[in-house]
Scaffold this active site. Structure first.
Site, PDB file in Angstrom:
ATOM      1  N   VAL A  10       2.374 -62.332  27.224  1.00  0.00           N
ATOM      2  CA  VAL A  10       3.230 -63.507  27.399  1.00  0.00           C
ATOM      3  C   VAL A  10       3.682 -64.014  26.034  1.00  0.00           C
ATOM      4  O   VAL A  10       4.770 -64.556  25.891  1.00  0.00           O
ATOM      5  CB  VAL A  10       2.536 -64.613  28.235  1.00  0.00           C
ATOM      6  CG1 VAL A  10       1.327 -65.191  27.511  1.00  0.00           C
ATOM      7  CG2 VAL A  10       3.493 -65.721  28.600  1.00  0.00           C
ATOM      8  N   GLY A  47       1.951 -75.784  28.850  1.00  0.00           N
ATOM      9  CA  GLY A  47       2.762 -74.873  29.670  1.00  0.00           C
ATOM     10  C   GLY A  47       1.912 -74.343  30.809  1.00  0.00           C
ATOM     11  O   GLY A  47       0.959 -74.988  31.240  1.00  0.00           O
ATOM     12  N   ILE A  78      -0.327 -71.963  31.050  1.00  0.00           N
ATOM     13  CA  ILE A  78      -1.764 -71.737  30.825  1.00  0.00           C
ATOM     14  C   ILE A  78      -2.483 -73.059  30.581  1.00  0.00           C
ATOM     15  O   ILE A  78      -3.558 -73.304  31.146  1.00  0.00           O
ATOM     16  CB  ILE A  78      -1.985 -70.733  29.671  1.00  0.00           C
ATOM     17  CG1 ILE A  78      -1.419 -69.362  30.096  1.00  0.00           C
ATOM     18  CG2 ILE A  78      -3.457 -70.611  29.311  1.00  0.00           C
ATOM     19  CD1 ILE A  78      -1.376 -68.305  28.997  1.00  0.00           C
ATOM     20  N   ARG A  88       5.514 -83.124  30.851  1.00  0.00           N
ATOM     21  CA  ARG A  88       5.474 -82.131  31.923  1.00  0.00           C
ATOM     22  C   ARG A  88       5.266 -82.841  33.254  1.00  0.00           C
ATOM     23  O   ARG A  88       4.263 -83.532  33.442  1.00  0.00           O
ATOM     24  CB  ARG A  88       4.326 -81.134  31.696  1.00  0.00           C
ATOM     25  CG  ARG A  88       4.420 -80.359  30.404  1.00  0.00           C
ATOM     26  CD  ARG A  88       5.707 -79.583  30.233  1.00  0.00           C
ATOM     27  NE  ARG A  88       5.950 -78.629  31.282  1.00  0.00           N
ATOM     28  CZ  ARG A  88       6.248 -77.344  31.085  1.00  0.00           C
ATOM     29  NH1 ARG A  88       6.333 -76.870  29.854  1.00  0.00           N
ATOM     30  NH2 ARG A  88       6.474 -76.554  32.104  1.00  0.00           N
ATOM     31  N   ARG A 121      -3.095 -68.320  19.869  1.00  0.00           N
ATOM     32  CA  ARG A 121      -2.890 -67.403  18.754  1.00  0.00           C
ATOM     33  C   ARG A 121      -3.652 -67.915  17.543  1.00  0.00           C
ATOM     34  O   ARG A 121      -3.672 -69.131  17.284  1.00  0.00           O
ATOM     35  CB  ARG A 121      -1.395 -67.311  18.398  1.00  0.00           C
ATOM     36  CG  ARG A 121      -0.550 -66.491  19.345  1.00  0.00           C
ATOM     37  CD  ARG A 121      -0.874 -64.995  19.274  1.00  0.00           C
ATOM     38  NE  ARG A 121      -0.070 -64.198  20.155  1.00  0.00           N
ATOM     39  CZ  ARG A 121      -0.383 -63.901  21.435  1.00  0.00           C
ATOM     40  NH1 ARG A 121      -1.490 -64.338  21.968  1.00  0.00           N
ATOM     41  NH2 ARG A 121       0.410 -63.133  22.157  1.00  0.00           N
ATOM     42  N   HIS A 135     -10.004 -61.232  21.557  1.00  0.00           N
ATOM     43  CA  HIS A 135      -8.704 -61.428  22.226  1.00  0.00           C
ATOM     44  C   HIS A 135      -8.684 -60.788  23.617  1.00  0.00           C
ATOM     45  O   HIS A 135      -7.944 -59.829  23.873  1.00  0.00           O
ATOM     46  CB  HIS A 135      -7.559 -60.896  21.354  1.00  0.00           C
ATOM     47  CG  HIS A 135      -6.238 -61.511  21.702  1.00  0.00           C
ATOM     48  ND1 HIS A 135      -5.223 -61.716  20.797  1.00  0.00           N
ATOM     49  CD2 HIS A 135      -5.760 -61.980  22.887  1.00  0.00           C
ATOM     50  CE1 HIS A 135      -4.187 -62.266  21.387  1.00  0.00           C
ATOM     51  NE2 HIS A 135      -4.484 -62.434  22.674  1.00  0.00           N
ATOM     52  N   SER A 155      -6.463 -62.269  28.679  1.00  0.00           N
ATOM     53  CA  SER A 155      -5.823 -61.791  29.914  1.00  0.00           C
ATOM     54  C   SER A 155      -6.537 -60.581  30.505  1.00  0.00           C
ATOM     55  O   SER A 155      -6.003 -59.934  31.409  1.00  0.00           O
ATOM     56  CB  SER A 155      -4.365 -61.426  29.622  1.00  0.00           C
ATOM     57  OG  SER A 155      -4.315 -60.344  28.710  1.00  0.00           O
TER      58      SER A 155
HETATM   59  O1  LIG Z   1      -0.272 -62.055  26.635  1.00  0.00           O
HETATM   60  C1  LIG Z   1      -0.616 -62.596  25.579  1.00  0.00           C
HETATM   61  O2  LIG Z   1       0.193 -63.127  24.824  1.00  0.00           O
HETATM   62  C2  LIG Z   1      -2.001 -62.559  25.230  1.00  0.00           C
HETATM   63  O3  LIG Z   1      -2.395 -63.138  24.262  1.00  0.00           O
HETATM   64  C3  LIG Z   1      -2.905 -61.769  26.102  1.00  0.00           C
HETATM   65  O4  LIG Z   1      -4.216 -62.172  26.037  1.00  0.00           O
END
Ligand SMILES: O=C(O)C(=O)CO
Length: 347
Positions: free
Chosen positions: A104, A183, A185, A209, A265, A313, A316
């Site tokens: 994403v 957003g 998440i 939002r 991030r 990381h 997901s």
């Molecule tokens: O999809 C993304 O941007 C991620 O960081 C996956 O964990």
């Protein structure tokens, strides 16, 4: 650019990469995939309709190899580990129609440069929201209730008796949770956090939002969120405005008892300032699924701090999410190559 013009461009490509050069002969588009271990489901879909070439190892393609092998590609299937910049787009050549990332986040892609060249960008929003929110909660609880440390103690003889004050950490019930970036998440995290009987959920976001009302979250300023939250969770995309927003000044504004969690991030955090804040107990603890760089070098001070949990990381990384992400990445490519609307295009 429409299908026919890509075909025409592709016919004239001089490929250094081993792709089939002449589309009229093969009738198929060239897709380059940047690692060998992308989930089969999406790769198999692409193989049915396209000539697929992939880096043959289950690791990110080295840059030099990427620049060489991508020549003549009509589509790139990449991950967040692959830098898609001007140099790479030049190396791919004029037949490139779409960059589709199995993520994403898109901070690894030069969006402006793609736009200039009319290259579409596919990404994977929504399908990883639940998985990432689940991992965020898991990391939050692991950090606050010290699960990795407790497991280590149990395995190495530190567990000598049940002890009333040993391995204690702050609970979520009755606490104030602040979410930066509200957003998909961020909201999914808020909904889950609410089930733990938190007292307040605060959020900081560029815009108000509408979903916040139903969730019961209050929009506040960044500094207010930092000052009032027992748990601070970063779910904000990495864009120029969010780069290192969690810096010394931000950690100084947090409670000494605060637990900081980042699943967005690593670039949103000034990591040296975080290390200092953890060492000096300016904040209680941090749980990080993302770091700078990735992978985090083994000699990073973060690995030596008991009050820091570092994950590689895996936000997901539910089986379902990764399979669906792979399918969506492939569908974005097929749609773009066939001149159709992408199911998930970065606009
Ligand atoms: O999809 C993304 O941007 C991620 O960081 C996956 O964990």
């Amino acid at each position: 650019m429409i299908y026919k013009s890509v075909a025409a461009l592709s016919r004239s490509l001089v490929s250094r990469s081993g792709f089939v050069r002449n589309m009229s002969e093969s009738g198929r588009f060239n897709v380059y995939i940047t690692r060998s271990d992308m989930p089969d489901v999406g790769v198999d879909q692409l193989r049915k309709e396209c000539d697929v070439k992939l880096w043959e190892k289950p690791s990110p393609v080295p840059r030099a190899e990427f620049l060489k092998s991508v020549a003549g590609a009509n589509a790139i299937y990449c991950s967040l580990s692959d830098r898609i910049d001007k140099e790479l787009l030049d190396a791919a050549g004029p037949g490139l129609k779409v960059v589709s990332t199995i993520s994403v986040g898109y901070d690894h892609i030069d969006v402006q440069e793609c736009r200039k060249r009319g290259i579409k960008i596919g990404y994977t929003p929504d399908v990883l929201t639940d998985a990432t929110a689940e991992l965020t909660l898991a990391l939050l609880l692991s950090t606050s209730r010290r699960l990795p440390e407790a497991q280590h103690e149990a395995r190495t003889g530190g567990w000598v008796s049940w002890a009333p004050t040993w391995m204690t950490g702050p609970g979520l019930a009755g606490s104030t949770v602040g979410i930066v970036g509200f957003g998909r998440i961020g909201q999914a995290v808020a909904r889950r956090v609410k089930a733990f009987n938190t007292a307040r959920i605060l959020y900081f976001n560029r815009s108000e939002r509408p979903e916040a009302k139903e969730i019961g979250a209050e929009k506040v300023g960044f500094d207010e969120l930092l000052g009032q939250s027992d748990f601070v969770i970063c779910c904000a995309a990495l864009v120029p405005e969010t780069k290192e927003v969690f810096n010394k000044s931000a950690f100084d504004k947090m409670k000494n008892t605060a637990v900081f969690v980042n699943t967005s991030r690593g670039g949103t955090v000034d990591q040296d300032a975080l290390i200092e804040a953890l060492k000096t107990n300016q904040i209680r603890a941090a749980g990080l699924d993302v770091t700078t760089p990735e992978p985090l070098p083994l000699d990073s001070p973060l690995f030596k701090l008991k009050n820091c949990v570092v994950l590689p990381h895996i936000g997901s990384a539910s089986i379902e999410a990764r399979n669906t992400m792979s399918e969506l990445t492939a569908q974005n490519i097929l749609a773009a190559l066939n001149g159709k609307d992408l199911p998930a295009e970065l606009k």
